[in-house]
Scaffold this motif. Structure first.
Motif, PDB file in Angstrom:
ATOM      1  N   ILE A 150      -2.447   2.439  17.404  1.00 20.12           N
ATOM      2  CA  ILE A 150      -1.049   2.589  16.989  1.00 20.12           C
ATOM      3  C   ILE A 150      -0.154   2.666  18.219  1.00 20.12           C
ATOM      4  CG2 ILE A 150       0.598   4.099  15.811  1.00 20.12           C
ATOM      5  CD1 ILE A 150      -1.676   5.098  14.068  1.00 20.12           C
ATOM      6  N   ASP A 151       0.990   2.016  18.147  1.00 19.25           N
ATOM      7  CA  ASP A 151       2.051   2.203  19.140  1.00 19.25           C
ATOM      8  C   ASP A 151       2.706   3.536  18.803  1.00 19.25           C
ATOM      9  OD1 ASP A 151       4.463   2.294  20.540  1.00 19.25           O
ATOM     10  OD2 ASP A 151       4.791   0.139  20.398  1.00 19.25           O
ATOM     11  N   GLY A 169       2.531  -1.525  15.169  1.00 21.65           N
ATOM     12  CA  GLY A 169       3.717  -1.271  15.978  1.00 21.65           C
ATOM     13  C   GLY A 169       4.958  -1.225  15.109  1.00 21.65           C
ATOM     14  N   GLU A 170       6.101  -1.403  15.727  1.00 19.53           N
ATOM     15  CA  GLU A 170       7.374  -1.295  14.993  1.00 19.53           C
ATOM     16  C   GLU A 170       7.446  -2.286  13.838  1.00 19.53           C
ATOM     17  OE1 GLU A 170      12.216  -1.461  15.792  1.00 19.53           O
ATOM     18  OE2 GLU A 170      10.798  -1.990  17.393  1.00 19.53           O
ATOM     19  N   SER A 196       0.810  -1.223   0.000  1.00 19.87           N
ATOM     20  CA  SER A 196       0.000   0.000   0.000  1.00 19.87           C
ATOM     21  C   SER A 196       0.842   1.271   0.000  1.00 19.87           C
ATOM     22  CB  SER A 196      -0.937   0.017   1.203  1.00 19.87           C
ATOM     23  OG  SER A 196      -1.834  -1.075   1.163  1.00 19.87           O
ATOM     24  N   ASP A 197       0.366   2.278  -0.746  1.00 25.00           N
ATOM     25  CA  ASP A 197       0.950   3.618  -0.692  1.00 25.00           C
ATOM     26  C   ASP A 197       0.350   4.420   0.462  1.00 25.00           C
ATOM     27  OD1 ASP A 197       2.520   3.378  -3.165  1.00 25.00           O
ATOM     28  OD2 ASP A 197       0.554   3.294  -4.135  1.00 25.00           O
ATOM     29  N   PHE A 198      -0.887   4.116   0.787  1.00 23.15           N
ATOM     30  CA  PHE A 198      -1.571   4.712   1.936  1.00 23.15           C
ATOM     31  C   PHE A 198      -2.228   3.579   2.707  1.00 23.15           C
ATOM     32  CE2 PHE A 198      -1.513   7.848  -1.410  1.00 23.15           C
ATOM     33  CZ  PHE A 198      -1.104   9.013  -0.764  1.00 23.15           C
ATOM     34  N   VAL A 199      -2.077   3.602   4.034  1.00 22.31           N
ATOM     35  CA  VAL A 199      -2.720   2.618   4.898  1.00 22.31           C
ATOM     36  C   VAL A 199      -3.661   3.378   5.823  1.00 22.31           C
ATOM     37  CG1 VAL A 199      -2.411   0.904   6.721  1.00 22.31           C
ATOM     38  CG2 VAL A 199      -0.784   1.001   4.806  1.00 22.31           C
ATOM     39  N   MET A 200      -4.939   3.030   5.789  1.00 24.46           N
ATOM     40  CA  MET A 200      -5.917   3.736   6.617  1.00 24.46           C
ATOM     41  C   MET A 200      -6.523   2.781   7.635  1.00 24.46           C
ATOM     42  SD  MET A 200      -9.153   6.202   5.544  1.00 24.46           S
ATOM     43  CE  MET A 200      -8.133   7.073   4.369  1.00 24.46           C
ATOM     44  N   LEU A 201      -6.498   3.192   8.897  1.00 17.33           N
ATOM     45  CA  LEU A 201      -7.020   2.386   9.999  1.00 17.33           C
ATOM     46  C   LEU A 201      -8.446   2.801  10.301  1.00 17.33           C
ATOM     47  CD1 LEU A 201      -3.869   2.614  12.296  1.00 17.33           C
ATOM     48  CD2 LEU A 201      -4.498   0.732  10.793  1.00 17.33           C
ATOM     49  N   VAL A 202      -9.361   1.822  10.204  1.00 17.37           N
ATOM     50  CA  VAL A 202     -10.794   2.097  10.406  1.00 17.37           C
ATOM     51  C   VAL A 202     -11.380   0.977  11.265  1.00 17.37           C
ATOM     52  CG1 VAL A 202     -12.840   3.002   9.246  1.00 17.37           C
ATOM     53  CG2 VAL A 202     -10.706   2.851   7.976  1.00 17.37           C
ATOM     54  N   VAL A 203     -10.709   0.662  12.372  1.00 19.21           N
ATOM     55  CA  VAL A 203     -11.123  -0.448  13.230  1.00 19.21           C
ATOM     56  C   VAL A 203     -11.624   0.074  14.568  1.00 19.21           C
ATOM     57  CG1 VAL A 203      -9.526  -2.092  12.185  1.00 19.21           C
ATOM     58  CG2 VAL A 203      -8.776  -0.731  14.139  1.00 19.21           C
ATOM     59  N   ASN A 204     -12.418  -0.732  15.253  1.00 16.42           N
ATOM     60  CA  ASN A 204     -12.782  -0.432  16.631  1.00 16.42           C
ATOM     61  C   ASN A 204     -11.594  -0.738  17.533  1.00 16.42           C
ATOM     62  OD1 ASN A 204     -15.482   0.289  16.077  1.00 16.42           O
ATOM     63  ND2 ASN A 204     -16.091  -1.865  16.059  1.00 16.42           N
ATOM     64  N   LEU A 205     -11.508  -0.029  18.649  1.00 15.40           N
ATOM     65  CA  LEU A 205     -10.469  -0.332  19.627  1.00 15.40           C
ATOM     66  C   LEU A 205     -10.945  -1.467  20.521  1.00 15.40           C
ATOM     67  CD1 LEU A 205      -7.764   0.225  20.975  1.00 15.40           C
ATOM     68  CD2 LEU A 205      -8.899   1.965  22.386  1.00 15.40           C
ATOM     69  N   THR A 206     -10.243  -2.588  20.452  1.00 19.65           N
ATOM     70  CA  THR A 206     -10.522  -3.768  21.264  1.00 19.65           C
ATOM     71  C   THR A 206      -9.186  -4.294  21.781  1.00 19.65           C
ATOM     72  OG1 THR A 206     -10.259  -5.342  19.436  1.00 19.65           O
ATOM     73  CG2 THR A 206     -12.453  -4.341  19.706  1.00 19.65           C
ATOM     74  N   PRO A 207      -9.203  -5.249  22.696  1.00 22.63           N
ATOM     75  CA  PRO A 207      -7.929  -5.845  23.112  1.00 22.63           C
ATOM     76  C   PRO A 207      -7.134  -6.401  21.926  1.00 22.63           C
ATOM     77  CG  PRO A 207      -9.661  -6.470  24.643  1.00 22.63           C
ATOM     78  CD  PRO A 207     -10.339  -5.744  23.513  1.00 22.63           C
ATOM     79  N   GLN A 208      -7.828  -6.854  20.892  1.00 25.10           N
ATOM     80  CA  GLN A 208      -7.155  -7.429  19.725  1.00 25.10           C
ATOM     81  C   GLN A 208      -6.536  -6.345  18.831  1.00 25.10           C
ATOM     82  OE1 GLN A 208     -10.402  -8.411  20.674  1.00 25.10           O
ATOM     83  NE2 GLN A 208      -9.404 -10.094  21.792  1.00 25.10           N
ATOM     84  N   THR A 209      -7.106  -5.136  18.830  1.00 27.99           N
ATOM     85  CA  THR A 209      -6.573  -4.084  17.957  1.00 27.99           C
ATOM     86  C   THR A 209      -5.709  -3.072  18.702  1.00 27.99           C
ATOM     87  OG1 THR A 209      -8.555  -2.702  18.240  1.00 27.99           O
ATOM     88  CG2 THR A 209      -8.540  -4.280  16.392  1.00 27.99           C
ATOM     89  N   ALA A 213       9.450   5.683  13.521  1.00 30.69           N
ATOM     90  CA  ALA A 213       9.274   5.435  12.090  1.00 30.69           C
ATOM     91  C   ALA A 213       9.289   6.737  11.290  1.00 30.69           C
ATOM     92  CB  ALA A 213       7.978   4.676  11.848  1.00 30.69           C
ATOM     93  N   LEU A 214       8.675   7.780  11.829  1.00 25.10           N
ATOM     94  CA  LEU A 214       8.643   9.068  11.139  1.00 25.10           C
ATOM     95  C   LEU A 214       9.996   9.763  11.192  1.00 25.10           C
ATOM     96  CD1 LEU A 214       5.162  10.313  12.396  1.00 25.10           C
ATOM     97  CD2 LEU A 214       5.725   9.614  10.064  1.00 25.10           C
ATOM     98  N   GLN A 215      10.680   9.659  12.313  1.00 29.12           N
ATOM     99  CA  GLN A 215      11.984  10.302  12.460  1.00 29.12           C
ATOM    100  C   GLN A 215      13.052   9.639  11.587  1.00 29.12           C
ATOM    101  OE1 GLN A 215      12.518   9.996  16.727  1.00 29.12           O
ATOM    102  NE2 GLN A 215      11.817  12.100  17.072  1.00 29.12           N
ATOM    103  N   LYS A 216      12.971   8.315  11.485  1.00 28.93           N
ATOM    104  CA  LYS A 216      13.998   7.566  10.756  1.00 28.93           C
ATOM    105  C   LYS A 216      13.647   7.299   9.297  1.00 28.93           C
ATOM    106  CE  LYS A 216      15.736   5.293  14.937  1.00 28.93           C
ATOM    107  NZ  LYS A 216      16.001   4.011  15.627  1.00 28.93           N
TER     108      LYS A 216
END
Length: 333
Positions: A253-254, A231-232, A213-226, A261-264
């Motif tokens: 997101i972690d 992360g790294e 993907s060139d763009f990754v979009m997160l559209v999930v509910n926050l659960t213990p699984q998500t 990731a953004l800095q490096k």
């Protein structure tokens, strides 16, 4: 006048945080609620708890207020429902509320379009450096525009959607208008006809979506699984030219890993409508990176969507107080 007072006395009582344009019920919304309920605000309730404790049947949770804890629940013996605005209920202690025999409701469907819109807006703003362009165009000392200030193409790019529920699917519909190639990862695969209508390809594993993907979009509910789903490891799988967009919840997101990731330069950029916490501490590094676009959780912040949410909250509250099936009841998992 007597009939009006009688109608007011027959209305159920709700408890809301306060009358406020920022962290409570705005006046214009309070007027709509008053057509159906008597409103008691938290300050008044705390001053006269004995008067109201046997009247309150519904808690209106608007913008995460009031906080629904054990002390409050114990003080409301007639409480029938906690009525929440928006879809996410991760800020509510559901097991605790259910243990008191109280229903919980949210407002799905009515937020879908506005939230999908903000996802597209963030993607476009980040891709085309809109914030930096605004800064250059409005700086007091700008004499000429830089000859080269290149962004990246959205049209024809590959969008990976993580969470293809109602909102994710609306994002896909919008992305289709930009001729984007659409990948998606979801707990359950959508039917073939739905995939075909938006030109989406299912990725059973999240890794392949991240890599392509060139763009990754997160559209999930926050659960213990998500929680900290990205992360790294996941960030390192993404293209160095990719952008991460989050319109779900900050804790998906972690954030420490995202800063790195953004800095490096592991990824090109991030565009976030949500963080953890909200707002971030003013010294948080995410606030000071050049390759991030941040908005203050405004996914549903349109006049029409707010009115739609309020009306749905009222429908849920009326059903709960009348002992009818509640349209948007959140069931124990």
């Amino acid at each position: 006048m007597i009939e009006s007072l009688q109608m007011m006395s027959n209305r159920a009582y709700i408890l809301a945080s306060k009358l406020s344009e920022t962290r409570g019920i705005p006046q214009r919304y309070a007027e709509i609620i008053k057509k159906h309920f008597n409103i008691t605000y938290m300050e008044e309730f705390l001053r006269n708890e004995e008067e109201f404790r046997n009247k309150i049947q519904v808690l209106f949770v608007w913008e995460y207020c009031p906080t629904v804890d054990e002390k409050l629940l114990k003080s409301l013996p007639l409480l029938k429902a906690v009525v929440n605005c928006g879809v996410g209920v991760d800020h509510l202690d559901l097991p605790l509320i259910f243990s008191f025999g109280v229903k919980v409701t949210n407002t799905p469907h009515v937020v879908d379009a506005a939230t999908a819109d903000i996802g597209m807006a963030l993607m476009l703003a980040s891709a085309r450096n809109i914030l930096e362009g605004h800064r250059i165009a409005t700086k007091i000392d700008t004499k000429i525009y830089p000859i080269k200030w290149n962004g990246v193409e959205v049209t024809g790019a590959t969008l990976g959607i993580i969470g293809m529920g109602r909102i994710g699917y609306k994002v896909a519909q919008r992305a289709r208008g930009f001729d984007m190639k659409i990948l998606y990862h979801n707990r359950n695969r959508r039917v073939e006809e739905e995939e075909r209508l938006v030109g989406a390809r299912y990725c059973a594993k999240i890794d392949s979506l991240l890599q392509e993907s060139d763009f990754v979009m997160l559209v999930v509910n926050l659960t213990p699984q998500t929680h900290k789903l990205i992360g790294e490891r996941e960030l390192c799988l993404m293209k160095s030219t990719a952008t991460l967009v989050n319109i779900s919840r900050g804790a998906v997101i972690d954030q420490d890993a995202l800063v790195q990731a953004l800095q490096k330069g592991y990824i090109r950029a991030a565009a976030l409508d949500v963080t953890d916490p909200e707002p971030l501490p003013r010294d948080h590094p995410l606030l000071h990176l050049p390759n991030i676009t941040l908005t203050p959780h405004i996914g549903t912040a349109t006049d029409q969507t707010n009115i739609n949410m309020l009306e749905r909250m009222i429908e849920n509250a009326l059903a709960a107080t009348r002992g009818l099936p509640v349209p948007d009841e959140v069931l124990p998992s």
